[in-house]
Write a protein that holds these residues in place. Structure first.
Motif, mmCIF file in Angstrom:
data_model
loop_
_atom_site.group_PDB
_atom_site.id
_atom_site.type_symbol
_atom_site.label_atom_id
_atom_site.label_comp_id
_atom_site.label_asym_id
_atom_site.label_seq_id
_atom_site.Cartn_x
_atom_site.Cartn_y
_atom_site.Cartn_z
ATOM 1 N N GLU A 439 -2.168 2.592 1.971
ATOM 2 C CA GLU A 439 -1.228 2.462 3.077
ATOM 3 C C GLU A 439 -1.584 3.368 4.242
ATOM 4 O OE1 GLU A 439 0.393 0.038 2.967
ATOM 5 O OE2 GLU A 439 1.027 -0.402 0.931
ATOM 6 N N LEU A 440 -2.362 4.405 4.000
ATOM 7 C CA LEU A 440 -2.768 5.305 5.071
ATOM 8 C C LEU A 440 -4.088 4.860 5.703
ATOM 9 C CD1 LEU A 440 -1.750 8.669 3.397
ATOM 10 C CD2 LEU A 440 -0.601 7.530 5.297
ATOM 11 N N GLY A 441 -4.529 3.646 5.356
ATOM 12 C CA GLY A 441 -5.694 3.065 6.026
ATOM 13 C C GLY A 441 -7.031 3.487 5.464
ATOM 14 N N ARG A 442 -7.076 3.806 4.146
ATOM 15 C CA ARG A 442 -8.348 4.213 3.533
ATOM 16 C C ARG A 442 -8.570 3.371 2.269
ATOM 17 N NH1 ARG A 442 -5.868 9.253 3.935
ATOM 18 N NH2 ARG A 442 -6.346 9.819 1.775
ATOM 19 N N ALA A 636 12.683 -9.409 10.246
ATOM 20 C CA ALA A 636 11.668 -8.895 9.318
ATOM 21 C C ALA A 636 10.841 -7.795 9.976
ATOM 22 C CB ALA A 636 10.755 -10.031 8.854
ATOM 23 N N LEU A 637 10.508 -7.967 11.250
ATOM 24 C CA LEU A 637 9.722 -6.961 11.948
ATOM 25 C C LEU A 637 10.507 -5.659 12.094
ATOM 26 C CD1 LEU A 637 7.264 -6.003 13.487
ATOM 27 C CD2 LEU A 637 8.137 -7.160 15.529
ATOM 28 N N VAL A 638 11.778 -5.761 12.441
ATOM 29 C CA VAL A 638 12.594 -4.553 12.568
ATOM 30 C C VAL A 638 12.654 -3.811 11.236
ATOM 31 C CG1 VAL A 638 14.953 -3.721 12.937
ATOM 32 C CG2 VAL A 638 13.976 -5.404 14.499
ATOM 33 N N ARG A 639 12.846 -4.539 10.144
ATOM 34 C CA ARG A 639 12.919 -3.888 8.840
ATOM 35 C C ARG A 639 11.581 -3.281 8.444
ATOM 36 N NH1 ARG A 639 16.943 -7.436 4.925
ATOM 37 N NH2 ARG A 639 18.781 -7.195 6.239
ATOM 38 N N ALA A 640 10.505 -3.965 8.761
ATOM 39 C CA ALA A 640 9.188 -3.422 8.441
ATOM 40 C C ALA A 640 8.937 -2.136 9.222
ATOM 41 C CB ALA A 640 8.102 -4.458 8.754
ATOM 42 N N VAL A 641 9.309 -2.126 10.495
ATOM 43 C CA VAL A 641 9.138 -0.921 11.304
ATOM 44 C C VAL A 641 9.988 0.219 10.753
ATOM 45 C CG1 VAL A 641 9.610 0.079 13.578
ATOM 46 C CG2 VAL A 641 8.463 -2.129 13.409
ATOM 47 N N ASP A 642 11.216 -0.083 10.375
ATOM 48 C CA ASP A 642 12.094 0.951 9.823
ATOM 49 C C ASP A 642 11.520 1.539 8.535
ATOM 50 O OD1 ASP A 642 13.878 0.705 11.874
ATOM 51 O OD2 ASP A 642 15.272 -0.591 10.790
ATOM 52 N N ASP A 643 10.898 0.702 7.727
ATOM 53 C CA ASP A 643 10.327 1.186 6.469
ATOM 54 C C ASP A 643 9.025 1.942 6.673
ATOM 55 O OD1 ASP A 643 12.420 0.247 5.008
ATOM 56 O OD2 ASP A 643 11.439 -1.595 4.376
ATOM 57 N N GLY A 644 8.357 1.709 7.798
ATOM 58 C CA GLY A 644 7.222 2.538 8.166
ATOM 59 C C GLY A 644 5.924 2.237 7.474
ATOM 60 N N VAL A 645 5.726 1.032 6.933
ATOM 61 C CA VAL A 645 4.452 0.673 6.297
ATOM 62 C C VAL A 645 3.664 -0.169 7.288
ATOM 63 C CG1 VAL A 645 3.355 -0.422 4.312
ATOM 64 C CG2 VAL A 645 5.572 0.705 4.051
ATOM 65 N N GLU A 646 2.593 0.391 7.823
ATOM 66 C CA GLU A 646 1.868 -0.262 8.911
ATOM 67 C C GLU A 646 1.335 -1.634 8.508
ATOM 68 O OE1 GLU A 646 1.520 0.211 11.947
ATOM 69 O OE2 GLU A 646 1.914 2.316 12.394
#
Length: 943
Positions: A439-442, A636-646
């Motif tokens: 999730e941190l891009g690695r 869905a986008l708002v919830r994804a942003v709130d959860d913070g998983v890029e």
């Protein structure tokens, strides 16, 4: 822990980010006025009435410090001055308030005799008012003077009296700013009782307002999660927002990637912002400062967790001063700093040892009673921050909680602090670490870590979880679907009791790879959903909804999507306190993020709450309920942003962009596709990057932007999997539309038909129908009609049925059938398709000799096209003067407008040069032009 912990403070690792970083913000640059237009209208309307001699006499702008009151007033004054309204500005301050008439010196000194005259009359109220009256009348030539007073409550008593006299005498009108909580001077209270004053409340920026302000200030869109983080960090305070942006640009942590502004670390602000906050903290005694330091270090505390006997009384004072905020959570009161930016200023002068002592005091107070998971997370973080170590068991328990709250940076920190412990919990710790690295891009590190976890002895359930995440990383981050399926098959042999759940995961991966027939077979093998637990039923429903909609089984897809949303809905769960700010529902649920082509299987607990919504958004759109699909995609986008998983944010952006394209809104779709491309590059999401580029290619082509489509396609074609088979339908559509907008419609149709045939072979009915419909839209309905008719007959999808009906009617030149197709498309929300069908119907009616029907259809097509954000597809060109061209004449004219010579066109179309020139001359006559130079304008294209 605060949401800012989700950000990793690290240098850019991606060359594209470095290459696209822009110059720093020029000092003193004024931000554009945005997101306050409604308030501006209120002010101007009130002041306009006052200028005409009616009420009100005063307009007061009220709001918190930094909310933008002064800027709103300045913008109002500028508009009024531009319309000839005389104005004068007075700025009040605490220092000027110590001097009688201090704020009015500049204004009154501009009258006859200058400042010397003011000195002579200053002690005589009658002469002072006479001087003020003369100045106001002189300045108000052409209309009553508008006096703009910034910070009205800070005027000294003499200035208050004089301004009030001018207002009551009808010599001037007042526009003033008032900070929330500050009392209005008594002299102005009479204005309210006489209905001569209007109050306009200036609120802090909402998240949507913040997005608009940032885009206007930076000149380009800001990534959804970066905008949300800036809004959270600023608290909606315009002043803080500006300083945070300036600070992040100066630090290089806010830069453009693929044309989208994106944060790479938590925004830290500027020295000016820190000085401003420090000024608010001056005058605190040591006890008050200690409480604030404790809150800053601990990221908030329950009131009963503070150790001092006087701390509650101190909190009351700090609350009244606006330095902390108290909120009720369940049966307890929790207190936090009033603004996120206070913490770094408060802790700036705190020694490391003192900080450790304060943290350990809180550990000693909470640890004995830390039965709740959230409390264990806080204890672990405090102890780790204070001493650098903690019990491995505590760290693992805390990591589980952080992972449930999607705080993957904290997960990595906690697991790393176990220092490679080789206890029985090692496999789970490695699993959590692998997830965090992903999730941190690695993803490469994640795969290696998960491989280590798979090699350790573990329970069957844990082996299944490890296999699930390994498969997800292989499929979505490394694009190795078959290798991922092999991992799942191995897990099924090793843990036969978990086979239904693993089969569901396999179905999800196959659906994401557009292997619909195989996905349906796996779902059937998983057995009826009633045999599974609640969480596995939810994942099964997500996978089924994706597969069903791809297969054209609309009714089944909607039922499955509704089931998935119902099973994963946690909106009614009461909120409890956690350091990460997540609800109890979030802490109870593990993440199952939806990947680019569908839902990714989860690990434990419920699927990610944004995932089922993304699937439902797709299903609704494919069922001909496009507007509903867009609305769900936004949620869905708002919830994804709130959860913070890029990764989930990028997926949600893609589904929104995809539905916007279906709706015929290519400009909006392009905006979100750029977000997808930007996020996919930064976070190494190789399945999302080509989708974002494909969507951007298609959107650019639909806008008639040949250069933009070619640029996006060039990046896409350079990818490692651009020629892979079976090919993603979106890549085929992108190539075809790039060919079409650059003048090669014949090649585009061939590309589309071949891709449609491949999609049919894999059972992806929806994709095949979309591709064939595109071929019809590019002027070859005869090529597509039969195939679309077969698909519509086998499918249960109103949208596919409409595509087929449109192509059949176009092939037959049936204006009545095209009219009906246009009506269907419009009802379904596909406005561009509706406009194109109406335009084709107008052409067919004209050919049939029905001029009246043709005119009506053309007017309808034009009205529909006007709602499509500037779309300029070939079919829409029928609404332009070029509508009389034959298909061959249009094809040749389009190539000529693109700069090809007659010989080049002849070679491409396998015609003689004479034939090409004859068609061009015929086209010139129909278009009313004399040569090639006028083709761009005549065809309605941009040069």
């Amino acid at each position: 822990m605060s949401r800012s912990a989700l950000w990793r403070v690290r240098a850019w690792r991606h060359p594209v980010a470095v290459a696209e970083a822009v110059a720093r913000e020029p000092a003193g640059r004024r931000w554009p006025f945005a997101a306050r237009e409604g308030l501006l209208d209120q002010v101007l309307s009130a002041l306009g009435a006052a200028a005409l001699g009616g009420p009100p006499t005063a307009v007061l702008l009220c709001g918190e410090a930094g909310a933008g009151k002064s800027r709103l007033a300045e913008e109002s004054v500028e508009r009024l001055v531009a319309n000839g309204r005389p104005t004068a500005r007075v700025t009040a301050s605490a220092s000027l308030a110590q001097i009688p008439l201090g704020a009015l010196v500049a204004l009154l000194g501009s009258g006859p005799g200058g400042s010397a005259a003011l000195g002579e009359v200053g002690r005589d109220p009658l002469r002072l008012f006479a001087l003020a009256r003369d100045v106001v009348l002189a300045r108000g030539t052409g209309g009553r003077l508008l006096l703009f007073v910034d910070n009205l409550p800070l005027l000294d008593a003499a200035s208050v009296a004089l301004v009030a006299q001018l207002l009551h005498a009808g010599l001037a009108d007042l526009l003033a700013t008032v900070r929330a909580g500050e009392p209005l001077p008594d002299a102005f209270l009479a204005l309210w009782s006489g209905d001569r004053a209007v109050r306009v409340d200036v609120p802090l920026l909402s998240r949507a307002d913040c997005d608009r302000v940032l885009a206007a200030a930076l000149g380009a869109p800001v990534a959804a999660r970066s905008a949300a983080e800036l809004h959270r960090a600023s608290g909606g305070n315009v002043l803080f927002l500006r300083e945070l942006v300036l600070g992040a640009r100066a630090a290089g942590t806010l830069a453009q990637v693929a044309g989208v502004w994106r944060l790479s670390a938590a925004p830290g602000g500027t020295p000016a912002l820190r000085d401003l906050i420090a000024a608010r903290l001056r005058g605190l005694d040591q006890a008050e400062l200690t409480v604030l330091q404790r809150l800053a270090l601990c990221q908030g505390l329950a009131v009963d967790e503070l150790p001092g006997p006087d701390d509650r009384r101190i909190l009351s004072r700090l609350d009244e001063a606006g330095l902390v905020g108290v909120e009720e959570m369940g049966e307890r009161l929790f207190v936090r700093l009033a603004h996120p930016q206070y913490a770094p200023v408060i802790t700036a002068g705190l020694s490391r040892l003192r900080a450790a002592d304060l943290l350990l005091e809180q550990v000693a107070r909470l640890e004995p009673v830390a039965g709740e998971p959230a409390d264990q997370l806080r204890v672990a973080i405090w102890r780790l921050s204070a001493t650098g170590s903690a019990d491995p068991g505590l760290l693992l328990r805390a990591a589980r909680v952080a992972r449930a709250g999607h705080d993957f940076a904290t997960v990595e920190r906690l697991v790393a602090a176990r220092d490679g412990a080789t206890d029985d919990d090692a496999p789970e710790a490695l699993l959590l670490l692998g997830e965090a690295q992903r999730e941190l891009g690695r993803p490469a590190e994640a795969l290696a870590t998960l491989q280590r976890a798979a090699e350790l002895p573990a329970s069957a359930r844990l082996r299944v979880r490890i296999a699930t995440v390994r498969a997800a990383v292989l499929a979505y981050q490394h694009q190795r679907t078959d290798a991922a399926l092999a991992v799942l098959r191995e897990a099924r042999r090793a843990a036969p009791g978990h086979e239904p759940a693993l089969v569901t995961v396999a179905a999800t991966l196959l659906g994401s790879a557009h292997r619909t027939t195989e996905a349906l077979a796996e779902l059937a093998a998983a057995g009826p959903p009633r045999r599974l637990g609640v969480d596995d039923r939810a994942r099964w429903a997500v996978a089924a909804a994706r597969a069903y909609t791809a297969a054209g089984r609309g009714t089944d897809a909607l039922a499955a999507a509704d089931t998935a949303v119902a099973l994963t809905s946690g909106d009614a769960t009461p909120t409890t306190h956690t350091t990460a700010g997540h609800s109890a529902d979030a802490l109870a649920a593990a993440d199952t993020a939806v990947a680019p082509g569908g839902g990714e299987a989860g690990l434990a607990g419920q699927p990610h709450r944004a995932g089922p919504l993304m699937v439902r958004a797709e299903v609704l759109a494919d069922a001909g309920r496009i507007d509903e699909g867009i609305a769900v995609a936004r949620v869905a986008l708002v919830r994804a942003v709130d959860d913070g998983v890029e990764r989930v944010v990028c997926s949600a952006e893609w589904w929104l962009a995809r539905n916007l394209l279906l709706a015929g809104r290519p400009r909006s779709a392009a905006r979100w596709c750029r977000d997808v491309v930007s996020g996919a590059r930064v976070h190494e999401l190789p399945t999302l990057l080509p989708l974002g580029l494909a969507g951007l290619t298609v959107a650019s082509a639909w806008l008639g932007d040949a250069a933009g489509a070619a640029a996006a396609w060039a990046q896409l074609a350079a990818g490692p999997d651009s020629a892979a088979e079976p090919r993603d339908p979106w890549l085929a559509a992108a190539e075809a539309w790039c060919q079409a907008v650059n003048g090669d419609a014949r090649a585009a149709v061939g590309t589309l038909v071949r891709a449609a045939d491949a999609a049919v072979e894999r059972g992806h009915v929806a994709a095949a129908a979309a591709l064939l419909h595109d071929a019809a839209r590019l002027g070859q309905p005869g090529v597509a009609a039969a195939g679309l008719a077969r698909l519509a007959e086998a499918a249960d999808s109103p949208l596919i049925a409409s595509r087929a009906a449109c192509a059949t009617a176009a092939a037959r030149r049936d204006d009545a059938g095209l009219t009906l197709a246009a009506e269907w498309f419009e009802r379904q929300g596909a406005l561009l398709f509706a406009a194109e069908a109406a335009a084709a119907g107008a052409q067919a009616a004209r050919a049939a000799g029905s001029a009246r029907r043709a005119a009506a259809l053309l007017a309808r097509a034009t009205a529909l096209a006007a709602r499509c954000e500037g779309a300029a597809t070939p079919a829409l060109a029928l609404t332009e003067p070029a509508q009389a061209l034959t298909q061959r004449e249009r094809e040749i004219a389009t190539l000529a407008a693109g700069g090809l010579t007659s010989r080049d066109i002849a070679q491409r179309l396998r015609l003689s040069v004479r034939t090409v020139n004859n068609h061009l001359q015929a086209g010139y006559g129909k278009l009313g032009i004399t040569g090639r130079d006028e083709l761009h304008r005549a065809l309605g294209r941009t040069a």
